[in-house]
Design a protein around this motif. Structure first.
Motif, mmCIF file in Angstrom:
data_model
loop_
_atom_site.group_PDB
_atom_site.id
_atom_site.type_symbol
_atom_site.label_atom_id
_atom_site.label_comp_id
_atom_site.label_asym_id
_atom_site.label_seq_id
_atom_site.Cartn_x
_atom_site.Cartn_y
_atom_site.Cartn_z
ATOM 1 N N ASP A 169 0.671 -1.250 -0.009
ATOM 2 C CA ASP A 169 -0.100 0.075 0.016
ATOM 3 C C ASP A 169 0.722 1.220 0.188
ATOM 4 O O ASP A 169 1.747 1.304 0.770
ATOM 5 C CB ASP A 169 -0.882 -0.061 1.165
ATOM 6 N N LEU A 170 0.549 2.144 -0.911
ATOM 7 C CA LEU A 170 1.213 3.216 -0.815
ATOM 8 C C LEU A 170 0.066 4.425 -0.831
ATOM 9 O O LEU A 170 -0.760 4.639 -1.299
ATOM 10 C CB LEU A 170 1.788 3.370 -2.565
ATOM 11 N N HIS A 171 0.840 5.661 -0.355
ATOM 12 C CA HIS A 171 0.313 7.122 -0.231
ATOM 13 C C HIS A 171 1.186 8.158 -0.790
ATOM 14 O O HIS A 171 1.966 8.368 -0.471
ATOM 15 C CB HIS A 171 -0.138 7.420 1.142
ATOM 16 N N LEU A 172 0.764 8.603 -2.073
ATOM 17 C CA LEU A 172 1.597 9.527 -2.738
ATOM 18 C C LEU A 172 1.016 10.884 -2.384
ATOM 19 O O LEU A 172 0.031 11.287 -2.848
ATOM 20 C CB LEU A 172 1.723 9.242 -4.399
ATOM 21 N N TYR A 173 1.918 11.792 -1.975
ATOM 22 C CA TYR A 173 1.554 13.194 -1.672
ATOM 23 C C TYR A 173 2.385 14.006 -2.671
ATOM 24 O O TYR A 173 3.523 14.201 -2.798
ATOM 25 C CB TYR A 173 2.023 13.717 -0.325
ATOM 26 N N LEU A 174 1.461 14.738 -3.708
ATOM 27 C CA LEU A 174 2.114 15.590 -4.738
ATOM 28 C C LEU A 174 2.064 16.916 -3.898
ATOM 29 O O LEU A 174 0.909 17.720 -4.046
ATOM 30 C CB LEU A 174 1.413 15.480 -5.914
ATOM 31 N N LEU A 175 3.009 17.442 -3.457
ATOM 32 C CA LEU A 175 3.161 18.907 -3.056
ATOM 33 C C LEU A 175 3.374 19.790 -4.372
ATOM 34 O O LEU A 175 4.249 19.965 -4.829
ATOM 35 C CB LEU A 175 4.362 18.976 -2.161
ATOM 36 N N THR A 176 2.023 20.555 -4.652
ATOM 37 C CA THR A 176 1.965 21.278 -5.788
ATOM 38 C C THR A 176 2.050 22.798 -5.700
ATOM 39 O O THR A 176 1.194 23.101 -4.905
ATOM 40 C CB THR A 176 0.751 20.540 -6.294
ATOM 41 N N LYS A 177 2.844 23.203 -6.644
ATOM 42 C CA LYS A 177 2.585 24.636 -7.039
ATOM 43 C C LYS A 177 1.645 24.672 -8.307
ATOM 44 O O LYS A 177 2.085 24.384 -9.536
ATOM 45 C CB LYS A 177 3.938 25.350 -7.426
ATOM 46 N N MET A 178 0.352 25.099 -8.088
ATOM 47 C CA MET A 178 -0.721 25.094 -8.849
ATOM 48 C C MET A 178 -0.457 26.265 -9.900
ATOM 49 O O MET A 178 -0.146 27.508 -9.594
ATOM 50 C CB MET A 178 -1.909 25.114 -8.310
ATOM 51 N N PRO A 179 -1.120 26.271 -11.131
ATOM 52 C CA PRO A 179 -1.358 27.636 -11.865
ATOM 53 C C PRO A 179 -2.472 28.151 -11.449
ATOM 54 O O PRO A 179 -3.639 28.068 -12.006
ATOM 55 C CB PRO A 179 -1.380 27.058 -13.316
ATOM 56 N N GLU A 180 -2.346 29.091 -10.509
ATOM 57 C CA GLU A 180 -3.542 29.592 -9.667
ATOM 58 C C GLU A 180 -4.180 30.536 -10.579
ATOM 59 O O GLU A 180 -5.686 30.924 -10.195
ATOM 60 C CB GLU A 180 -2.850 30.189 -8.321
ATOM 61 N N ASP A 181 -3.551 31.364 -11.539
ATOM 62 C CA ASP A 181 -4.463 32.114 -12.481
ATOM 63 C C ASP A 181 -5.220 31.534 -13.358
ATOM 64 O O ASP A 181 -6.107 32.039 -14.294
ATOM 65 C CB ASP A 181 -3.586 33.074 -13.027
ATOM 66 N N ASN A 182 -5.335 30.019 -13.282
ATOM 67 C CA ASN A 182 -5.966 29.238 -14.443
ATOM 68 C C ASN A 182 -6.728 28.273 -13.611
ATOM 69 O O ASN A 182 -6.350 27.319 -13.632
ATOM 70 C CB ASN A 182 -4.975 28.661 -15.429
ATOM 71 N N ALA A 183 -8.021 28.422 -13.437
ATOM 72 C CA ALA A 183 -9.066 27.560 -12.588
ATOM 73 C C ALA A 183 -9.303 26.230 -13.199
ATOM 74 O O ALA A 183 -9.266 25.257 -12.920
ATOM 75 C CB ALA A 183 -10.384 28.220 -12.346
ATOM 76 N N ASP A 184 -9.272 26.386 -14.942
ATOM 77 C CA ASP A 184 -9.463 25.241 -15.435
ATOM 78 C C ASP A 184 -8.499 24.223 -15.426
ATOM 79 O O ASP A 184 -8.453 22.937 -15.387
ATOM 80 C CB ASP A 184 -9.833 25.623 -16.957
ATOM 81 N N MET A 185 -7.148 24.646 -15.530
ATOM 82 C CA MET A 185 -6.070 23.852 -15.460
ATOM 83 C C MET A 185 -5.650 23.283 -14.173
ATOM 84 O O MET A 185 -5.380 22.222 -14.000
ATOM 85 C CB MET A 185 -4.662 24.653 -15.899
ATOM 86 N N MET A 186 -6.200 24.079 -13.064
ATOM 87 C CA MET A 186 -6.044 23.441 -11.799
ATOM 88 C C MET A 186 -6.908 22.419 -11.669
ATOM 89 O O MET A 186 -6.599 21.445 -11.028
ATOM 90 C CB MET A 186 -6.384 25.016 -10.557
ATOM 91 N N ALA A 187 -8.092 22.695 -11.918
ATOM 92 C CA ALA A 187 -8.983 21.425 -11.729
ATOM 93 C C ALA A 187 -8.555 20.263 -12.863
ATOM 94 O O ALA A 187 -8.768 19.226 -12.437
ATOM 95 C CB ALA A 187 -10.402 21.937 -12.311
ATOM 96 N N TYR A 188 -8.107 20.400 -13.770
ATOM 97 C CA TYR A 188 -7.371 19.435 -14.921
ATOM 98 C C TYR A 188 -6.581 18.667 -14.161
ATOM 99 O O TYR A 188 -6.420 17.320 -13.982
ATOM 100 C CB TYR A 188 -6.889 20.144 -16.053
ATOM 101 N N VAL A 189 -5.492 19.453 -13.656
ATOM 102 C CA VAL A 189 -4.490 18.703 -12.719
ATOM 103 C C VAL A 189 -4.885 17.920 -11.567
ATOM 104 O O VAL A 189 -4.443 16.615 -11.348
ATOM 105 C CB VAL A 189 -3.402 19.658 -12.063
ATOM 106 N N LYS A 190 -5.677 18.382 -10.809
ATOM 107 C CA LYS A 190 -6.223 17.719 -9.422
ATOM 108 C C LYS A 190 -7.095 16.539 -9.960
ATOM 109 O O LYS A 190 -6.970 15.286 -9.408
ATOM 110 C CB LYS A 190 -7.137 18.527 -8.845
ATOM 111 N N SER A 191 -8.167 16.725 -10.767
ATOM 112 C CA SER A 191 -8.985 15.558 -11.298
ATOM 113 C C SER A 191 -8.172 14.456 -12.092
ATOM 114 O O SER A 191 -8.221 13.204 -11.780
ATOM 115 C CB SER A 191 -10.115 16.006 -11.920
#
Length: 283
Positions: free
Chosen positions: A223-245
């Motif tokens: 069993d594994l738990h991968l934490y991706l400590l992420t700097k998001m493209p905060e000016d782009n809501a669509d891309m933030m949603a894309y990355v997360k989903s």
């Protein structure tokens, strides 16, 4: 020329003296329901001006405001028929940032004539956000800098860093090495990733590369738990949603993928600190 509403996000390091610094601009057109904003994302210079300032906490608050405004902006854009109209910019800022005893607060509502909201925010940013010109922090470009400049301090303050070790796991196809890991019945990996790239196609390509690595990790026999400590493209809501989903959807019964941003990190490290204390009987 058109009349627009705006507010200034201000940081009060010392409420007794009343000194403040401007750290953001939020402008709104109630007629078109257009929202434009600029929030500073680098605050290193504040510590030069006010040595007692907790710049890490301030950066987290600014990131929260940025994310909230981006979410509201996306909701407005998607509300084609304007079922939920805003009349005043402070309706938006109150929703984006709950008033408390924080050193951050929005100014009263102001008005200005300009040719467009974008032009107004650009003009006000140049004239009022002088702190951005003073800032000596370098832009975060690499994945490693996401760790060293953004997230490492949170792990250090909770005394988690001494328990993190480099670890290599054997997949069905090859070996993958992670610099930061901790084991407590299952393996926890902490990987820093910069998705705040200029071009959307570069963001998508990087997401797909990580998706491929996650697919390979699913072949590991534990069993594994991968934490991706992420700097998001905060000016782009669509891309933030894309990355997360895209990446969290790669989770499986034996592999949990968790996207962690600055808004989440304190809750994550608090839970980790408690888990480590219990595991090592150090509570």
């Amino acid at each position: 020329m058109k009349k627009f509403q705006y507010q200034i996000l201000q940081f009060y390091p010392d409420k007794v003296t009343g000194e403040f610094l401007n750290v953001g601009i939020v402008a709104f057109d109630s007629e078109s329901q257009e929202l434009v904003f600029k929030i500073l994302r680098r605050v290193g210079a504040i510590s030069q001006l006010f040595s007692n300032t907790n710049t890490r906490y301030l950066l987290k608050q600014l990131s929260t405001v940025q994310s909230s405004l981006t979410r509201i902006q996306a909701l407005i854009i998607n509300d084609k028929f304007h079922f939920n109209r805003y009349q005043h910019v402070d309706e938006i800022t109150r929703q984006a940032f709950v008033r408390d005893d924080s050193a951050l607060m929005f100014s009263d509502v102001r008005y200005s004539l300009d040719i467009s909201l974008e032009h107004l925010v650009g003009y006000l940013s140049q004239r009022l956000l002088t702190l951005g010109m003073l800032d000596v922090d370098t832009d975060i470009k690499s994945d490693k800098e996401v760790w060293t400049k953004l997230f490492k301090v949170f792990f250090d303050e909770q005394n988690i860093s001494p328990y993190l070790i480099e670890r290599t796991v054997q997949t069905k196809y090859s070996e993958i090495t992670f610099e930061h890991s901790w084991k407590n019945g299952h393996l926890n990996f902490f990987e820093s990733v910069n998705f705040d790239l200029v071009r959307e196609d570069n963001i998508k390509n990087k997401v797909r590369r990580w998706a491929g690595q996650i697919d390979e990790l699913r072949t590991v026999e534990e069993d594994l738990h991968l934490y991706l400590l992420t700097k998001m493209p905060e000016d782009n809501a669509d891309m933030m949603a894309y990355v997360k989903s895209f990446l969290t959807d790669k989770s499986s019964p034996h592999l949990k993928v968790e996207i962690v941003t600055l808004s989440d990190i304190e809750l994550v490290t608090a839970a980790l600190e408690k888990g480590i204390a219990n595991h090592h009987d150090l509570a």
